[in-house]
Every structure is written in structure tokens, then in C-alpha cells.
Scaffold this active site. Structure first.
Site, mmCIF file in Angstrom:
data_model
loop_
_atom_site.group_PDB
_atom_site.id
_atom_site.type_symbol
_atom_site.label_atom_id
_atom_site.label_comp_id
_atom_site.label_asym_id
_atom_site.label_seq_id
_atom_site.Cartn_x
_atom_site.Cartn_y
_atom_site.Cartn_z
ATOM 1 N N PHE A 375 -31.608 -37.532 56.160
ATOM 2 C CA PHE A 375 -32.542 -37.804 57.259
ATOM 3 C C PHE A 375 -31.971 -37.444 58.631
ATOM 4 C CE2 PHE A 375 -32.310 -41.047 53.958
ATOM 5 C CZ PHE A 375 -33.420 -40.682 53.217
ATOM 6 N N CYS A 376 -31.187 -36.367 58.679
ATOM 7 C CA CYS A 376 -30.573 -35.940 59.939
ATOM 8 C C CYS A 376 -29.768 -37.066 60.575
ATOM 9 C CB CYS A 376 -31.632 -35.435 60.921
ATOM 10 S SG CYS A 376 -32.516 -33.982 60.343
ATOM 11 N N ASN A 377 -29.105 -37.858 59.726
ATOM 12 C CA ASN A 377 -28.304 -38.975 60.220
ATOM 13 C C ASN A 377 -27.085 -39.127 59.307
ATOM 14 O OD1 ASN A 377 -27.227 -41.431 61.112
ATOM 15 N ND2 ASN A 377 -29.235 -42.275 61.568
#
Length: 829
Positions: A375-377
Site C-alpha cells: 500500500f505504498c507504505n
């Protein structure tokens, strides 16, 4: 029929928003706001009204904040990094620091690339570290004016954790120091995830920078965001580039430039996306009308996530093992510290993680839309999944990159599954998801969560004033479930016990039918059987009919393993060269050769084993715009084909090391994250047609043709792998999946026909009437037949497909199969 659970990825736009916006565009002429005419003035004034509406939404005014429109939250973050008044290393005064919480979006962490180029150090801060950082600086150091920037998310887009908004004032006042360093701290509050479901009061929590993306709130428009800048820091921002509309005056022959006084106009390079900005006005209007405001959205979405978490966290296997592992920092008891996001991985009964790609694939089959990966994290992913820095680098070397479908490396997860609720989410959405988990993990299709019991109103663990809404004008108390009611959810011990754990080497979740899918009942008890089996060893060439045939991991063994290409290496099909249908390949499994025949030509053979001789040339070829790795089969067969077709061409074969890559295309109907193995087919591993459907179509065609077509000729025109004999025509379009012997197949969509069916497969002659007849017979559609894929949980493909085998279908809930949305012209198989 869709259960959409990716509101943290994007909200869904309501129809009323589109209507209000398009009505506005019909009734007004909006010109470029940089002009001075009447239409341009209208645009300028409308944009300024929208700026005011945004400030109003966040409970602040133009005296405190300026709205700078950007292309999104990421562009806003980039703007901050470029314009913040950093003091680099090596100067006489103390240098600046950029600090960010490790639980931050990629776009925040990416700011360090810009700060590094400015010789400014970046410092990652773990959430636990800042919680213990409450220590004041010595008095002599508090007067230092070196600017530092601390960034943290108001809500983690990974876990939904809401970090304290009180940090803003604590850090700015010096009560909380991310790192012990003299200087003046400014705060960047990444609010993109937070503001989609929670109210943000900037009158109370006065962060210096607040980037947002509007599609997270409204769903439309996309590609539009804003940076809210506190006016006390705005004059300190540096701007180097100036674009159209940002200059008060400048000279082309000398280095003279005077910026506009307005901070917004100074930073909005070029013409803003003015029509999209106008759409925001209607977004705010519709949001208020439908929901009554952000506070009600907050309570409604929390009610759903609280209920879902409570049920999900209590699901157990018969041996007591949990069905899921939830990654969270809270117990989902307070909407002030937990947003409407649940992040988890599905486990088997031995506690092993099932790959998120398999969960995503199964959810797609149930028409449930989730988000998977990291999740781009990466920071939060590492923290919750216990992935070390060395693991990340090792996974990269193993071929795993952000956003791909490699969900397990050495048995350990590289990411997880996320569901998230929005204001239009319903209690039924939560139930559908929970029933999906129960059905696929506990294998009891009747193990539904009782609707009546869970809607019973209780007051456990949630404050009395927490309300949720069903409609704008109808509020209902929050939905909860008690421990006693949880015990009423059937456990695996109470089920039929038919669930089997997945084979370890498959590392995938067994495909299961949805709770609404039921075995198909036959009229008169007539069974469905396999009537014919065809494979097409060379793409677009003649069919090879068999009575039984081995099934490989790409479909029928050797089906479409070869193709003919022109002198440029581009795949040739019957659309360009109808005479390909006169090339007749056959497979001899005992001699391990493919024999190719054509009228007037001596037969020629090609070995089935991989050609590793000097004449084999590895190359990248295109199949319907998708690149595949192939090797050349040599000059001898190239000369044979060129002589027969009367043009330069070659025979190439798919390279064995590409068998698991599915030539990088998204197989329709299945998640792109699923590792599907395809040969040189265009859409799926198998194509199935029904003799009863052929017979019905034959009646329509016969009425339009002078000479009626034979059934056998029609069957060959539709170039199917599996021909079945079923009692009713087109009943195959109502199936979700089928079993043939020990083999199980998932239906992934209808076959939308092209002009290939107009080619007589015996003579190569064209007759466009066939396609027109199909369109007329099917109500302007050209669908005929269905695509099948091997079930993703199958890890062994030693079975065979035989004529006469019984076909056992399962109905799907939505009986209309939608064709894929693609601008590509369908290519021949």
C-alpha cells in the site's frame, strides 16, 4: 453486484455528483481563468468560491490558510520539499532536518530525495520513538530559528491508526521533540487518508502544511489535489521556477522576475485544472446532502469497521487457530484512534500465511474488491509484518518489486490484504466480506453470519453518542455484536468438515464457490458431457482433434505453444493470412514430434523437446500487443511455411522460462495479482462452446444463407478447446465454474467474437454473413462461448481431459457475464 472495499484507495462517486457537474457545464461557459473576458471571470470567481468552500470544510479561513491547487497529494508533497526554507549542512548556522514517521506513504519518504540534493539530512522516526520523545531543549537552544520539518500521517493508510493531532501543537511549541536539535519545528500533516472519512478542524489543529487528494473524498475528479499552507510559513517558502500565471512581471532578456503577491497564484504554475476544481463545489454539496457531514461519516464507517473487526478477529479453525492475523495498533474501540481500515493476512489452520494474491483472486471471484500488497507504505509493512531491511533487499533480488503479485518469498509474506470502508459502504458489504472469508476458509456455504443477531443493538465498548446512518434523513444506532452472539457463528467443528488445507507447495487458497452459488439442476436429469476436444498447437492454424489429452499448467498440453510470425517478428493470424487454417499440425506424444501437413507440401516435423541447437534464436515477440519470450524453430520449417503461404515467415515457440509470466497481461475476470500461466493464447487457457448453442445459432444463420452450414463446420469456425453437449443453449453463460472429472475450472468471461468465425476452416474462404448473423441472433452482441482457467489452487496437472466425461457446473450469482473493457481488437486464437 460489486462489494467495493477499497475506499482508502479511492472513494466512489455518486451519480448525483456527475449530474450536478454536467448540468453546470451545460448551463455555463467557463473560459481560461487567466483571461479577462466574461466567461474567464466566471471561472476565476468560481475557483475562488471553491477555495473558500475547502477552507470552510476544514473549519478555517483565508486569514490562516492558503489553498494551492496541485495534481494530487504527491505533487503537494513534492512542492513542500522544493520550497521549504531549508538550511543545508556546512553553513555557519545549525542545519535543517527533515524528519518523518516511518509509518508514512511513499510520497512522504520520497521527499528525502529532494532534501538530500539540497544537502539536508533526513531522519526517520518510529512511532514508538516519538511517544517517548517528550523532553524540552535547554533554554539557550530554544531561540534558534533554524527551520526543521516533521511529517506524519493523520491516519495510517496501512492500518488505519490515527496518530494524535495534538502532536501538531506539541511539536510546534517544543513540548515534543522528534530529535534533540535546536531550531524551529514546522509540521506537515499528511491528511490524504484521514480526511476521506473524518472531520479535520484546522482551527484547532493548525499544522503548517496539509496535502490532500480530492478523489479520496469524492471519488471524482481525479488528478486534483491541494496543499493547504499556514499563512505564517507561506512567505518563507522559496520558489525558483515560474510558469504561466505566476508572474506579476518578468523580462526575457534579463534575469528579472517579480512574482504575484498571492501565495496560491505564485505556486500554481500554468492554468489550473479549472473544470475539475468547479466539480469540487458539487462534491461538497452532494457529500453534505447525502451524509450530513464528516462527523456522521466518521461514526458510520467506524461502526462498520468495529463490527467487521470483532467478527473477523474471533473466527477460528476447529483446532482453535485464528483464520486471520490482523495488523493493528488498536483494538478498534475508539473512532478517534482508529479509522475504517482493517489490514490482515489469511492463515491456514497450521498458522501459515496464505499469499495475498490468492486472497485477492478469490475475492475477485466473489466480486469483492480489496487492496493487496504494502500500500505504498513500506515502513508500516516492515513494522507489522516483521520484515527487516535485509529482507526487503533480498526480496528485490528475488524479483519482488512494489505492486507485483509475488506475495510469498521463502514462505514469508511480502505484503497483506486491506479492506476499507467509505460513507456509501453498508452493513451488507461487511457481511458479504465476512461470509466470503467463512465460506472459503471454513468450507460451509451455509455458515452465514445471522443478520438479525448482529444487528441487535448493544452498548458495549462504543460511546452512546456514536451514531451511524443508513440514509441522509435516517439515523440508526451503531451496529455491534456481543461475545455471546459471536459464539453463535458456526465454527469449523460444526461444519461438514469438507475443507482441506492447501498443498504447501501451492501456497494458495483453495477456490470456493460463493454462498449464493448452487449446483446446477438438470432438466429431466440429462447430464452434460464433453463431446469434442481440440487443441491448436500452432496459433491460428488448423485444429488437432483428440479423444483424450493431458492437461498442462497452461491448459491442454502443447496448445498454442507455437506461432507463425512475419519478417518483423509480428504474430500472423487468420485475419491477415486466412490460409493459415490450411496448415494442419498434429502431435505425436510417443515420438515427441509435431507433424505439420498442408495440401501440395511434403509433411515436416518439429521436435517437442526444447530446441537448444545453434539455429535457435531467443527473441521477444508480440501476441496481440503483449510481448512474449520465444525461440526460433529454424530455417527448415521457415522455408516450408514461406513456400506454402507465399510470403516470408518463420515458426517460433514460446520459451519455457516464460510459462509462469502469462506474457504480462491481465487475464480478464481474474485479478492481475494472480500468477496465471498462459501459452500464446489471447485471453485464457481454455475456450468452451456448447453444441446446443451451435444448433440454435445454426437456425439463425440458415435463414440468412442460401446453403446451410453443417454443424461440424460451424463448430470448427468457433475454434474451441472443449465442446460440450448440454440440454439448453447458452446455459454455459450462467456458470461461475465447472468440474470435469478431477479437473476444476473457473469461468472468467465470455468470448467476444471477431471476423475469424467468418473464415471457413476447411477452405480459407471468407463469409462476413456469419458474424452478422451472430450479432443479430444475440441482440447485437457477438459473444459466443466462455473462457476457462485452471483453478489457481491446483499445483499438480497430471490429469487428462477426455471425451464423454461429465461436466458439473456451478451457477454464478449474477447471470450476465460482462465482456472485458478493452480497446484492443480481439486477435485470433
Amino acid at each position: 453486484g460489486i462489494t467495493y472495499l477499497d475506499h482508502a484507495g479511492s472513494a466512489l462517486f455518486p451519480e448525483s455528483l456527475l449530474k450536478a457537474f454536467t448540468d453546470d457545464l451545460r448551463n455555463n461557459v467557463y473560459g481560461n481563468p487567466h483571461s479577462q473576458n466574461i466567461s474567464s471571470k466566471l471561472t476565476y470567481d468560481t475557483i475562488e468560491h471553491v477555495r473558500y468552500r475547502i477552507l470552510q470544510h476544514f473549519h478555517t479561513t483565508a486569514e490562516d490558510y492558503t489553498i494551492i491547487f496541485t495534481s494530487g497529494c504527491t505533487a503537494a508533497l513534492k512542492l513542500i520539499a522544493e520550497s521549504f526554507p531549508w538550511i543545508p549542512e556546512g553553513t555557519k548556522q545549525p542545519s535543517s532536518r527533515f524528519c518523518y514517521l516511518t509509518d508514512s506513504h511513499t510520497s512522504v519518504v520520497g521527499m528525502r530525495g529532494i532534501t538530500a540534493s539540497m544537502n539536508v539530512l533526513s531522519v526517520p522516526i518510529k512511532p514508538k520513538e516519538i511517544l517517548v520523545a517528550k523532553s524540552r531543549l535547554p533554554a539557550e537552544e530554544q531561540n534558534c530559528t533554524t527551520p526543521h520539518l516533521f511529517s506524519y500521517p493523520a491516519q495510517s493508510n496501512f492500518s488505519g491508526t490515527k496518530y494524535p493531532l495534538s502532536w501538531i501543537q506539541d511539536i510546534k511549541s517544543g513540548r515534543l521533540c522528534p530529535i534533540k536539535l535546536p531550531g524551529k519545528w514546522f509540521v506537515l500533516l499528511d491528511a490524504a487518508s484521514y480526511v476521506s472519512s473524518s472531520p479535520l478542524d484546522l482551527g484547532v489543529h493548525q499544522a503548517d502544511f496539509i496535502p490532500i487528494s480530492f478523489y479520496k473524498i469524492f471519488g471524482f475528479p481525479t488528478g486534483l489535489g491541494a496543499l493547504l499552507v499556514n499563512n505564517r510559513i507561506a512567505p518563507l517558502l522559496r520558489k525558483t521556477y515560474f510558469g504561466g500565471g505566476t508572474a506579476a512581471a518578468y523580462l526575457t532578456g534579463e534575469d528579472f522576475y517579480s512574482p504575484r503577491k498571492s501565495i496560491a497564484e505564485r505556486f500554481e504554475d500554468g492554468t489550473v485544472s479549472f473544470l475539475d476544481i468547479i466539480a469540487l463545489k458539487h462534491g461538497f454539496d452532494v457529500l453534505e446532502k447525502l451524509t450530513g457531514g464528516m462527523e456522521k461519516i466518521k461514526q458510520h464507517t467506524f461502526a462498520l469497521v468495529h463490527y467487521t473487526y470483532t467478527v473477523l478477529s474471533n473466527l477460528k479453525y476447529a483446532n482453535g487457530a485464528p483464520v486471520v492475523r490482523i495488523y493493528s495498533d488498536t483494538d478498534f474501540s475508539n473512532p478517534d484512534i482508529q479509522g475504517p481500515i482493517i489490514n490482515f493476512n489469511v492463515l491456514d489452520e497450521n498458522g501459515q500465511v496464505l499469499g495475498f494474491s490468492q486472497v485477492d483472486s478469490m475475492a475477485s471471484l466473489h466480486n469483492i474488491h480489496v487492496r493487496t500488497g504494502c500500500f505504498c507504505n513500506t515502513g508500516a509493512c516492515q513494522m507489522h509484518l516483521d520484515i527487516s531491511n535485509e529482507d526487503i533487499q533480498r526480496n528485490l533480488q528475488a524479483g519482488h518489486v512494489c505492486g507485483d503479485n509475488i506475495d510469498l518469498v521463502d514462505g514469508r509474506p511480502t505484503g497483506s490484504v486491506r479492506i476499507s470502508f467509505g460513507y456509501m459502504s453498508s452493513f451488507e458489504d461487511a457481511q458479504t466480506f465476512l461470509n466470503f472469508i467463512i465460506a472459503t476458509r471454513l468450507s460451509n456455504l451455509d455458515a452465514e453470519i445471522p443478520l438479525q443477531s448482529v444487528t441487535k443493538l448493544t452498548t458495549e465498548s462504543v460511546p452512546d453518542d456514536h451514531l451511524s446512518f443508513n440514509k441522509a434523513d435516517k439515523l440508526s444506532p451503531i451496529l455491534q455484536i456481543s461475545d455471546r452472539e459471536l459464539r453463535n457463528i458456526p465454527s469449523e467443528a460444526e461444519t461438514t468438515g469438507s475443507w482441506q488445507p492447501p498443498e504447501p507447495e501451492a501456497e494458495s487458497m483453495r477456490a470456493a464457490v460463493s454462498e449464493t452459488a448452487v449446483p446446477m439442476c438438470r432438466k429431466g436429469g440429462k447430464p452434460i458431457t464433453v463431446a469434442k476436444i481440440y487443441l491448436y498447437p500452432i496459433k491460428s492454424c488448423s485444429a488437432f482433434e483428440v479423444t483424450e489429452w493431458p492437461v498442462g499448467n497452461q491448459g491442454l498440453l502443447y496448445d498454442r505453444n507455437w506461432m507463425v510470425v512475419n519478417q518483423n517478428g509480428v504474430c500472423m493470424t487468420q485475419k491477415q493470412e486466412p490460409r493459415l487454417c490450411l496448415v494442419n499440425p498434429s502431435i505425436d506424444l510417443k515420438q515427441k514430434i509435431m507433424v505439420i501437413q498442408a495440401e501440395g507440401m511434403d509433411p515436416i516435423s518439429v521436435p517437442l523437446e526444447g530446441n537448444t541447437g545453434k539455429e535457435a534464436v531467443i527473441c521477444e515477440s508480440k501476441v496481440c500487443s503483449h510481448r512474449v519470450k520465444t525461440y526460433d524453430c529454424g530455417e527448415r520449417i521457415a522455408g516450408w511455411l514461406s513456400a506454402f503461404l507465399g510470403r516470408p515467415c518463420r515458426l517460433i515457440r514460446q520459451s519455457s522460462d516464460m510459462k509462469s509470466k502469462s506474457h504480462q497481461k491481465n487475464t480478464r475476470g481474474l485479478s492481475s495479482a494472480t500468477n496465471i500461466s498462459l501459452s500464446l493464447v489471447n485471453e485464457a487457457q481454455y475456450l468452451l462452446i456448447n453444441v446446443a448453442s451451435i444448433l440454435q445459432l445454426k437456425e439463425h444463420i440458415s435463414a440468412r444463407l442460401k446453403e446451410p452450414l453443417e454443424i461440424e463446420e460451424l463448430i470448427r469456425r468457433f475454434r474451441a478447446n472443449i465442446v460440450i453437449s448440454a440440454p439448453e443453449s447458452f446455459e454455459e453463460e450462467e456458470w461461475a465454474e465447472i468440474s470435469i472429472g478431477a479437473l476444476q475450472f473457473q469461468v472468467v468471461g465470455p468470448c467476444s467474437r471477431c471476423q475469424i468465425i467468418c473464415i471457413d476452416q476447411q477452405s480459407g474462404e471468407r463469409n462476413k454473413e456469419i458474424l452478422q448473423s451472430l450479432s443479430a441472433a444475440r441482440g447485437r452482441k457477438t459473444n459466443f462461448g466462455i473462457y476457462l482457467m485452471n483453478q489457481p489452487f491446483c499445483s499438480s496437472f497430471s490429469d487428462t481431459l477426455s471425451v464423454g466425461s461429465q461436466v458439473l457446473p456451478v451457477l454464478k450469482e449474477n447471470t450476465e457475464i460482462q465482456p472485458p473493457t478493452s480497446s484492443e481488437e480481439k486477435c485470433s486464437g
